[in-house]
Motif scaffolding. Structure first.
Motif, PDB file in Angstrom:
ATOM      1  N   GLY A 172      36.530  -9.920  25.605  1.00 48.58           N
ATOM      2  CA  GLY A 172      37.211 -10.525  25.710  1.00 48.58           C
ATOM      3  C   GLY A 172      36.720 -11.729  24.950  1.00 48.58           C
ATOM      4  O   GLY A 172      37.483 -12.745  24.363  1.00 48.58           O
ATOM      5  N   THR A 173      35.743 -12.915  25.237  1.00 46.77           N
ATOM      6  CA  THR A 173      34.900 -13.975  25.061  1.00 46.77           C
ATOM      7  C   THR A 173      35.324 -13.910  23.416  1.00 46.77           C
ATOM      8  O   THR A 173      34.939 -14.763  23.285  1.00 46.77           O
ATOM      9  N   CYS A 219      38.730 -12.317  21.700  1.00 43.75           N
ATOM     10  CA  CYS A 219      40.572 -13.528  21.201  1.00 43.75           C
ATOM     11  C   CYS A 219      39.630 -14.710  20.620  1.00 43.75           C
ATOM     12  O   CYS A 219      40.832 -15.154  19.934  1.00 43.75           O
ATOM     13  N   PRO A 220      38.449 -15.470  20.084  1.00 40.51           N
ATOM     14  CA  PRO A 220      38.524 -16.794  18.967  1.00 40.51           C
ATOM     15  C   PRO A 220      38.777 -15.862  17.897  1.00 40.51           C
ATOM     16  O   PRO A 220      39.339 -16.281  17.057  1.00 40.51           O
ATOM     17  N   TRP A 221      38.238 -14.710  17.607  1.00 40.07           N
ATOM     18  CA  TRP A 221      38.341 -14.246  16.339  1.00 40.07           C
ATOM     19  C   TRP A 221      40.360 -13.453  15.916  1.00 40.07           C
ATOM     20  O   TRP A 221      40.643 -13.711  15.200  1.00 40.07           O
ATOM     21  N   GLY A 254      42.407 -15.101  17.660  1.00 45.06           N
ATOM     22  CA  GLY A 254      43.063 -16.863  18.023  1.00 45.06           C
ATOM     23  C   GLY A 254      43.323 -17.103  16.393  1.00 45.06           C
ATOM     24  O   GLY A 254      43.998 -18.130  15.630  1.00 45.06           O
ATOM     25  N   MET A 283      45.685 -16.635  22.502  1.00 48.99           N
ATOM     26  CA  MET A 283      44.508 -16.626  22.559  1.00 48.99           C
ATOM     27  C   MET A 283      43.794 -17.716  23.273  1.00 48.99           C
ATOM     28  O   MET A 283      42.625 -17.296  23.656  1.00 48.99           O
ATOM     29  N   ALA A 284      43.291 -18.708  22.953  1.00 52.16           N
ATOM     30  CA  ALA A 284      42.871 -19.581  24.050  1.00 52.16           C
ATOM     31  C   ALA A 284      43.186 -19.881  24.869  1.00 52.16           C
ATOM     32  O   ALA A 284      41.967 -19.751  25.798  1.00 52.16           O
ATOM     33  N   TRP A 333      41.422 -16.933  26.724  1.00 51.32           N
ATOM     34  CA  TRP A 333      39.970 -17.460  26.039  1.00 51.32           C
ATOM     35  C   TRP A 333      39.201 -17.932  26.904  1.00 51.32           C
ATOM     36  O   TRP A 333      37.850 -17.361  27.635  1.00 51.32           O
ATOM     37  N   PHE A 374      39.036 -14.705  29.770  1.00 50.94           N
ATOM     38  CA  PHE A 374      37.487 -13.961  30.345  1.00 50.94           C
ATOM     39  C   PHE A 374      36.628 -14.657  30.111  1.00 50.94           C
ATOM     40  O   PHE A 374      35.647 -14.280  30.883  1.00 50.94           O
ATOM     41  N   ILE A 375      36.806 -16.360  29.966  1.00 48.07           N
ATOM     42  CA  ILE A 375      34.846 -16.639  30.477  1.00 48.07           C
ATOM     43  C   ILE A 375      35.336 -16.183  32.141  1.00 48.07           C
ATOM     44  O   ILE A 375      33.723 -15.826  32.311  1.00 48.07           O
TER      45      ILE A 375
END
Length: 178
Positions: free
Chosen positions: A32-33, A36-38, A40, A55-56, A59, A62-63
């Motif tokens: 997820g970490t 998620c950025p991709w 988003g 997604m932000a 993210w 997930f961190i």
């Protein structure tokens, strides 16, 4: 020579379950970490702004899952180390209710006036495994820490030494629940 705790099949099964649980948390957190950025960025590029915002937030969750999973994997490695080197030993116990952390287990070796205090390191939904028992199995060094389990070798919980000396002495003198 005594058998190590690792040689008990119930212990190995319980450890594998804990190990799998730890790696699922870590794997999902890392996936997820990284993902998620991709997602988003792609959603923002496609004009779906709400998905990018979602997604932000995910993210960050997930961190947190990655950190939690890392702690579980580290704890599983400590457990495996103790289980492979020490035998299970039954100890009469008293359990003190949780204070700021988990419940406190007083290990009382039979025939001695010594009390070893261990703080249970587990999520609160697993605390009931040490409650309402007169005997727990312990694998490790009583004054330092090790693995706690109900008789039979499962489920596995980490018991750590209370580091602050005056709190440890206070907990050693406290009368626990039987």
């Amino acid at each position: 020579m005594e058998r190590t705790a690792w040689q008990h099949s119930a212990t190995r099964r319980s450890f594998r379950r804990y190990w799998r649980f730890a790696w699922v948390w870590l794997g999902c957190g890392i996936a997820g970490t990284v993902g998620c950025p991709w997602i988003g960025i792609a959603a923002d590029g496609a004009g779906v702004k709400w998905l990018g915002s979602l997604m932000a937030g995910l993210w960050a969750l997930f961190i947190g899952a990655s950190i939690f999973g890392s702690c579980l994997v580290f704890n599983a490695a400590r457990m495996r180390h103790r289980l492979r080197r020490h035998p299970w030993r039954p100890y009469p116990v008293s359990v003190l209710p949780p204070g700021w952390g988990g419940p406190i287990v007083q290990l009382r070796p039979a025939g001695s006036g010594v009390v070893f205090v261990q703080s249970v390191v587990a999520l609160n939904y697993r605390w009931h495994h040490v409650a309402d028992v007169a005997t727990l199995w312990f694998c490790g060094v009583p004054g330092q820490g090790g693995v706690l389990a109900r008789p039979g070798g499962k489920p596995l919980l980490w018991g750590r030494r209370i580091r602050v000396s005056w709190i440890r002495r206070w907990r050693e003198r406290a009368v626990g629940e039987r």
